[in-house]
Design an enzyme around this catalytic site. Structure first.
Site, PDB file in Angstrom:
ATOM      1  CG  HIS A 172      35.783 -27.181 -13.886  1.00 44.30           C
ATOM      2  ND1 HIS A 172      35.616 -27.130 -15.101  1.00 44.30           N
ATOM      3  CD2 HIS A 172      35.564 -27.439 -12.975  1.00 44.30           C
ATOM      4  CE1 HIS A 172      33.850 -26.864 -14.329  1.00 44.30           C
ATOM      5  NE2 HIS A 172      33.754 -26.981 -13.215  1.00 44.30           N
ATOM      6  CB  CYS A 173      37.144 -24.093 -18.798  1.00 38.75           C
ATOM      7  SG  CYS A 173      38.582 -24.671 -19.060  1.00 38.75           S
ATOM      8  CD  GLU A 174      32.767 -26.602 -23.790  1.00 34.63           C
ATOM      9  OE1 GLU A 174      31.780 -28.064 -24.738  1.00 34.63           O
ATOM     10  OE2 GLU A 174      33.288 -25.969 -24.361  1.00 34.63           O
ATOM     11  CB  SER A 176      40.366 -28.539 -18.637  1.00 34.24           C
ATOM     12  OG  SER A 176      40.261 -28.199 -16.903  1.00 34.24           O
ATOM     13  CE1 TYR A 212      29.970 -30.515 -15.061  1.00 34.10           C
ATOM     14  CE2 TYR A 212      28.658 -29.970 -16.794  1.00 34.10           C
ATOM     15  CZ  TYR A 212      28.236 -30.412 -15.369  1.00 34.10           C
ATOM     16  OH  TYR A 212      27.050 -30.736 -15.742  1.00 34.10           O
TER      17      TYR A 212
END
Length: 248
Positions: A172-174, A176, A212
């Site tokens: 995941h990232c901020e 996704s 996130y």
């Protein structure tokens, strides 16, 4: 990229008809049918799909009976080495070639509701370090660079002590939207390159839908520190510039 998780010689148009033949009583000699007969006969299958509506406020709860009831269901798409179906219930996401899970499903994994089937779950946070330090999912490892994730996952691959259990990786990232999906594809590509097809060190990869940004407001208790620092934070413009230069 839609063929990334499938065999180059076995496109989706071939895989899906094979899966559909499971319900035809005439295909008694196919490997898929044989596998299904074993599951129906009482031998636990390879997959478990939790039953739940995936909506609402509280944490998702999946009892052992619900998980076991899905063990014989092998009609879904197979994981990267074609050995079994995906364990976690997936949802629609931005990139059709990737498998997405909801924040509720992530919490179910974090809460140990799949501990009888999963030996190790690696959560890869692909955000930049200053984002990660401002708040992240408990237990997540911060691997924003391709060389970081290659070093962590592929230099010495994680192997389960119990061969009947799984090792899964969730990216995941901020949001996704870009960084998480891109890293997921990178790992699969490198994993394919260092293994004889179709073998993989990590055949079961997922992306956290919404990243996130969507996870934090619902499940702050599963984050540390309990905060959220966006990539475009006004106080970290210089950090963003340096991270972008480094990632090029």
């Amino acid at each position: 990229c839609r063929q990334l998780f499938r065999s180059p010689s076995m496109p989706s148009s071939v895989i899906r008809p094979i899966l559909k033949r499971i319900e035809r009583p005439h295909d008694r000699d196919t490997p898929v049918k044989t596998k299904r007969r074993r599951s129906v006969a009482g031998t636990p299958g390879e997959v478990a799909e939790p039953v739940g509506d995936g909506e609402g406020g509280g944490e998702a709860s999946f009892c052992q009976e619900e998980i076991e009831n899905m063990l014989a269901n092998d009609q879904r798409e197979l994981i990267g080495d074609f050995s079994k179906a995906y364990l976690l219930q997936t949802v629609e996401g931005k990139h059709q070639d990737l498998k997405y899970i909801s924040p509720e499903m992530m919490v179910a994994v974090l809460s140990g509701q799949f501990s009888s089937l999963i030996e190790s779950c690696v959560i890869v946070d692909c955000r930049y370090p200053y984002e990660y330090e401002g708040g992240h999912i408990k237990g997540a490892v911060n691997l924003p660079m391709e060389q970081d994730v290659e070093e962590f996952l592929l230099k010495k691959p994680i192997v389960p002590f119990d061969a009947t259990k799984r090792v899964i990786v969730i990216f995941h990232c901020e949001f996704s939207s870009e960084r998480g999906p891109r890293m997921c594809r990178f790992v699969r590509e490198k994993d394919r390159a260092c293994n004889e097809y179709p073998r993989l060190h990590y055949p079961e990869l997922y992306v956290l839908k919404g990243g996130y940004r969507e996870f934090f407001p619902q499940y702050q208790a599963h984050c540390e520190p309990q905060d959220y620092r966006p990539m475009h934070h006004a106080d970290f413009k210089e950090d963003l510039r340096k991270c972008r230069l480094k990632s090029r």
